[in-house]
Design an enzyme around this catalytic site. Structure first.
Site, mmCIF file in Angstrom:
data_model
loop_
_atom_site.group_PDB
_atom_site.id
_atom_site.type_symbol
_atom_site.label_atom_id
_atom_site.label_comp_id
_atom_site.label_asym_id
_atom_site.label_seq_id
_atom_site.Cartn_x
_atom_site.Cartn_y
_atom_site.Cartn_z
ATOM 1 C CB THR A 86 -0.916 0.002 1.246
ATOM 2 O OG1 THR A 86 -0.095 -0.123 2.432
ATOM 3 C CG2 THR A 86 -1.913 -1.125 1.215
ATOM 4 C CD GLU A 150 2.250 -9.029 11.715
ATOM 5 O OE1 GLU A 150 1.539 -9.967 11.341
ATOM 6 O OE2 GLU A 150 2.736 -8.961 12.862
ATOM 7 N N GLY A 259 13.350 5.877 8.920
ATOM 8 C CA GLY A 259 13.176 5.588 7.497
ATOM 9 C C GLY A 259 12.445 4.270 7.372
ATOM 10 C CB CYS A 262 6.441 0.867 8.187
ATOM 11 S SG CYS A 262 6.544 -0.792 7.514
HETATM 12 C C1 UGA Z 1 7.911 -0.359 12.137
HETATM 13 C C2 UGA Z 1 7.240 -0.602 13.510
HETATM 14 O O1 UGA Z 1 8.227 -0.567 14.554
HETATM 15 C C3 UGA Z 1 6.529 -1.949 13.544
HETATM 16 O O2 UGA Z 1 5.831 -2.105 14.789
HETATM 17 C C4 UGA Z 1 5.526 -1.996 12.389
HETATM 18 O O3 UGA Z 1 4.854 -3.244 12.353
HETATM 19 C C5 UGA Z 1 6.283 -1.791 11.071
HETATM 20 O O4 UGA Z 1 6.927 -0.518 11.097
HETATM 21 C C6 UGA Z 1 5.271 -1.849 9.951
HETATM 22 O O5 UGA Z 1 4.380 -0.994 9.917
HETATM 23 O O6 UGA Z 1 5.275 -2.815 9.186
HETATM 24 P P1 UGA Z 1 10.206 -1.114 10.993
HETATM 25 O O7 UGA Z 1 9.811 -0.199 9.878
HETATM 26 O O8 UGA Z 1 10.693 -2.474 10.691
HETATM 27 O O9 UGA Z 1 8.941 -1.327 11.979
HETATM 28 O O10 UGA Z 1 11.354 -0.379 11.786
HETATM 29 P P2 UGA Z 1 11.592 0.218 13.243
HETATM 30 O O11 UGA Z 1 12.428 -0.696 14.028
HETATM 31 O O12 UGA Z 1 10.333 0.668 13.853
HETATM 32 O O13 UGA Z 1 12.487 1.493 12.879
HETATM 33 C C7 UGA Z 1 11.984 2.512 12.010
HETATM 34 C C8 UGA Z 1 12.994 3.626 11.845
HETATM 35 O O14 UGA Z 1 13.086 4.410 13.031
HETATM 36 C C9 UGA Z 1 14.421 3.173 11.542
HETATM 37 O O15 UGA Z 1 14.942 3.990 10.510
HETATM 38 C C10 UGA Z 1 15.158 3.399 12.846
HETATM 39 O O16 UGA Z 1 16.527 3.646 12.663
HETATM 40 C C11 UGA Z 1 14.446 4.624 13.366
HETATM 41 N N1 UGA Z 1 14.545 4.796 14.825
HETATM 42 C C12 UGA Z 1 13.996 3.883 15.662
HETATM 43 C C13 UGA Z 1 15.171 5.926 15.332
HETATM 44 O O17 UGA Z 1 15.666 6.776 14.592
HETATM 45 N N2 UGA Z 1 15.225 6.093 16.690
HETATM 46 C C14 UGA Z 1 14.687 5.199 17.555
HETATM 47 O O18 UGA Z 1 14.762 5.420 18.788
HETATM 48 C C15 UGA Z 1 14.069 4.057 17.024
#
Ligand code: UGA
Length: 462
Positions: A86, A150, A259, A262
């Site tokens: 999506t 999810e 980034g 999602c």
């Molecule tokens: C995210 C959500 O955490 C999941 O719960 C959700 O299911 C998923 O999107 C989705 O919608 O499918 P994800 O995109 O795999 O998961 O990645 P995250 O671990 O959440 O990290 C996202 C971004 O935030 C990364 O670029 C990470 O480096 C950044 N981040 C995370 C920060 O800059 N600071 C933080 O403290 C945590």
């Protein structure tokens, strides 16, 4: 139970292997023939820890298969999971064309009393559209709509799917709820909390969760700007805030920002949805702005330290949007590389898993095989992704190969204490910098570093 999963991207594939692992008969289908070909050979089309092994185990157990033939996958299914993409349109609206096409396929090929479950992240109200398509094209098909968002994270996907914080099911019939309860029985028996609600609430809860996590990150990044001026340490500020269970420490790490596929898409989609209802949700626009600013802040530090970026060589360690993935979609490290390239710098990157994907996305980027090759001749080194392997950098080796001893830590990965006395100018995010003490040797440093212009800091080091 017989389960069909339409779409074998990150969410779809993890759904396939986890339901097969729970003992169900699962067929995964996709329109991408190359992907299906890989999957039938037991190869994962992308890197996710444990996924390829799980695909091999479940396909050889006979509980999981893959096919290009969606009609064949649908014909026996008691439950169909829609896991198609999506993506965001240019204005932020979620593009739901694949959802509509999937609904048409289900209408044509599914049998009566099938439970049709949205797992893709969609704006509230999408199930109503899917229902209308099923009614229009289903030739009297009896079906039950449901939403089961999810919450898995890339890099932790299998763990998150098998040990969820919550299982959310939005339903509109007792049949639908019963089928989903039976499907999730092994996880529910193991204690996973189940939240049963209506479909629109389930749909909205997913967008709200991702937008709130993005908000926490942007808050931490805004604080980092203040800490840099106030001479405070954003990491400790976050620790202190996070010790309060009402706040929580997670997702308060300042750095290059969020980034991935999602957060950027879901913040934009929630904003677009609320705008459609006449509420512009300005907080979300600020979250997005702060996220762009996080990348610009690192570029500004480099500009301040290096003066002109034209002709300067900058190494970026880590290109994936976060560690433990090969995914570079909306990667902040690549956004930084783009900014630096546009300013005339030469940019060289390395990444344990994502180098190939990064090169495809940004062909002007030079690739290096490892950290020291990337650092060779560099005027600055930036930590772009907090891969654990970058923690143990051999600083003396780096100093030998770099033109200027300058590190900008866009993920606060390194321990500032390790940089003291190393001869490096070290600029973390929202924390006091570490600058070599050059006061003892007139006209040069006593630790042998070649001097680089240091970024202006409003307050001296403590
Ligand atoms: C995210 C959500 O955490 C999941 O719960 C959700 O299911 C998923 O999107 C989705 O919608 O499918 P994800 O995109 O795999 O998961 O990645 P995250 O671990 O959440 O990290 C996202 C971004 O935030 C990364 O670029 C990470 O480096 C950044 N981040 C995370 C920060 O800059 N600071 C933080 O403290 C945590």
């Amino acid at each position: 139970m017989k389960v069909a999963v339409i779409g074998t991207g990150h969410v779809g594939l993890v759904t396939c292997v986890t339901f097969a692992n729970m003992g169900h008969d699962v067929v995964g289908t996709d329109v991408d023939s190359e992907k299906i070909e890989l999957l039938t050979r037991g190869v994962s089309p992308f890197y996710e820890p444990g996924l390829e092994e799980a695909i091999k185990t479940e396909t050889s157990s006979g509980r999981l298969s893959f096919t290009l033939d969606a009609a064949g996958a649908l014909v026996d299914a008691e439950v169909v999971f829609i896991c198609v993409g999506t993506p965001a349109r240019a204005d932020g609206e979620a593009n739901l064309v694949a959802m509509e096409q999937t609904a048409s396929q289900i209408a044509r090929h599914a049998h009566d009393d099938v439970v049709v479950v949205e797992k893709s992240t969609v704006p509230a109200g999408t199930a109503d559209r899917v229902r209308t398509t099923l009614q229009r094209e289903g030739n009297g098909l009896r079906f039950h709509m449901a939403s089961n968002p999810e919450f898995l994270r890339e890099g932790m996907a299998i763990h998150d799917a098998l040990e969820p914080d919550r299982i959310v099911v939005g339903v509109e019939s007792a049949w639908g709820l019963d089928v989903l309860r039976r499907l999730y029985a092994p996880l529910l028996e193991a204690g996973a909390p189940l939240i049963v609600t209506d479909i629109r609430t389930a749909e909205l809860a997913k967008h709200a969760s991702n937008a709130f996590l993005a908000l926490k990150i942007s808050f931490a990044n805004a604080l980092a700007r203040v800490c840099e001026h106030a001479g405070a340490d954003v990491t400790t500020v976050a620790d202190i805030m996070g010790a309060d269970p009402r706040i929580g420490r997670a997702f308060l790490n300042a750095g290059l920002g969020y980034g991935g596929y999602c957060f950027p898409k879901d913040v934009a989609a929630l904003k677009h949805l609320s705008e459609r209802f006449g509420y512009p949700f300005p907080l979300l626009s600020e979250v997005e702005r702060l996220n762009e600013e996080a990348v610009e802040a690192v570029a500004a530090k480099l500009r301040e330290a290096l003066w002109n970026l034209e002709g300067k060589r900058i190494a970026i360690l880590g290109l994936a949007f976060k560690p433990d993935t090969d995914d570079v979609r909306f990667s902040p490290a690549l956004a930084l590389a783009r900014l630096l390239l546009a300013s005339g710098a030469q940019v060289v990157g390395c990444d344990p898993r994502a180098a190939g994907g990064a090169k495809e996305e940004l062909p002007e980027l030079e690739l290096a095989n490892d950290v020291y090759e990337a650092a060779m001749g560099a005027h600055a080194l930036v930590i772009g992704t907090e891969w654990p392997e970058f923690r143990g950098l051999e600083l003396s080796h780096l100093r030998e190969v770099m033109t200027y001893p300058l590190i900008v830590d866009g993920r606060n990965l390194l321990d500032p204490a390790d940089l003291v006395g190393s001869g490096f100018w070290y600029y973390p995010t929202g924390r006091p910098p570490v600058i070599p003490d050059t006061s003892r040797a007139e006209g040069g440093s006593d630790d042998g570093s070649r001097s680089a212009p240091a970024p202006r800091q409003p307050t001296p080091l403590p």
